[in-house]
Design a protein around this motif. Structure first.
Motif, short mmCIF file in Angstrom:
data_model
loop_
_atom_site.label_atom_id
_atom_site.label_comp_id
_atom_site.label_asym_id
_atom_site.label_seq_id
_atom_site.Cartn_x
_atom_site.Cartn_y
_atom_site.Cartn_z
N ARG A 60 0.78 -1.16 0.17
CA ARG A 60 0.29 -0.13 0.16
C ARG A 60 1.02 1.13 0.32
O ARG A 60 1.77 1.08 0.59
N GLN A 61 0.83 2.41 -1.05
CA GLN A 61 1.37 3.97 -0.61
C GLN A 61 0.12 4.87 0.34
O GLN A 61 -0.25 4.53 0.32
N LEU A 62 1.66 4.93 1.07
CA LEU A 62 1.10 5.73 1.51
C LEU A 62 1.22 7.20 1.68
O LEU A 62 0.83 8.20 2.07
N TYR A 63 2.01 7.68 0.53
CA TYR A 63 1.90 9.30 -0.27
C TYR A 63 0.89 9.39 -1.71
O TYR A 63 1.19 8.23 -2.52
N PRO A 64 1.39 10.56 -1.96
CA PRO A 64 0.08 10.65 -2.92
C PRO A 64 0.74 10.21 -4.15
O PRO A 64 1.75 9.82 -4.90
N LYS A 65 0.08 9.66 -5.46
CA LYS A 65 -0.04 9.10 -6.90
C LYS A 65 0.52 10.17 -7.77
O LYS A 65 0.48 9.22 -9.39
N SER A 66 0.78 11.38 -7.22
CA SER A 66 1.02 11.74 -8.63
C SER A 66 1.67 12.59 -9.17
O SER A 66 2.96 11.31 -8.78
N ASN A 113 7.44 2.37 1.85
CA ASN A 113 7.28 3.00 0.68
C ASN A 113 8.64 4.69 1.09
O ASN A 113 8.88 5.02 0.15
N LEU A 114 9.27 4.63 2.14
CA LEU A 114 9.84 5.14 2.31
C LEU A 114 11.39 4.72 1.21
O LEU A 114 12.25 5.79 0.83
N HIS A 115 12.15 3.90 1.56
CA HIS A 115 12.49 3.07 0.22
C HIS A 115 12.36 3.08 -0.95
O HIS A 115 13.13 3.72 -2.25
N HIS A 116 11.34 2.77 -1.06
CA HIS A 116 10.81 3.57 -2.97
C HIS A 116 10.19 5.03 -2.89
O HIS A 116 11.19 5.00 -4.22
#
Length: 176
Positions: A60-66, A113-116
């Protein structure tokens, strides 16, 4: 008695460059860059360097997908969230040790998420590193050119003085 050579013979394609000194355009064009999948040591690789999305990895992505992400802001937000979850994990380990698994999963999700996000910045980092290396090379070469010019001037000065001494226009150094 056998003879041995310190170096192997040149590869046969050196003949393609035999007229290079006279006509540099006579050399063959370099091969085109590889595009798409290719085999290397039995493994298949591709030239498409694409970072898979978190969703493709089942995370699951925790930051915006823009496409225009403020990396600095998102990294700070995730870092603060990570700190909070680590403190909550410490509290849970003290008060309810059996319920730690959920917090560990949340921390793992934040780390992914940080790593990505950090891996998304790798192309920018590589470009900036290359620019820095090239600027350093240019600076070193300019410095080398200045050193060569200075040494040339010193050599010309010494040569001029030597010619004057040999011509007898200037008294030679006193003998000791």
């Amino acid at each position: 008695m056998a003879t041995s050579s310190a170096y192997p013979p040149p590869p046969p394609y050196y003949r393609l460059y035999k007229d290079y000194e006279k006509d540099p355009s006579s050399a063959p064009e370099p091969p085109p860059p590889v595009d798409g999948p290719y085999q290397l040591f039995g493994a298949t690789y591709t030239t498409d360097v694409v970072l898979p999305s978190l969703e493709d990895q089942g995370v699951r992505q925790l930051y915006p997908k823009s496409p225009n992400i403020d990396f600095k802001k998102e990294l700070r937000t995730l870092n603060r969230e990570l700190q909070l979850h680590i403190l909550e994990l410490a509290d849970i380990l003290v008060e309810r040790p059996s319920q730690y698994a959920r917090r560990v999963e949340d921390i793992s999700l934040i780390f992914k998420n940080l790593h990505h996000l950090l891996n998304s910045l790798r192309p920018h980092q590589a470009r900036a590193t290359l620019i820095h290396m090239l600027e350093n090379q240019i600076q070193r070469r300019k410095q080398a050119i200045e050193d060569i010019k200075q040494r040339r001037e010193e050599a010309q000065k010494l040569l001029g003085e030597s010619l004057l001494i040999l011509d007898g226009n200037q008294p030679s150094l006193p003998a000791m």
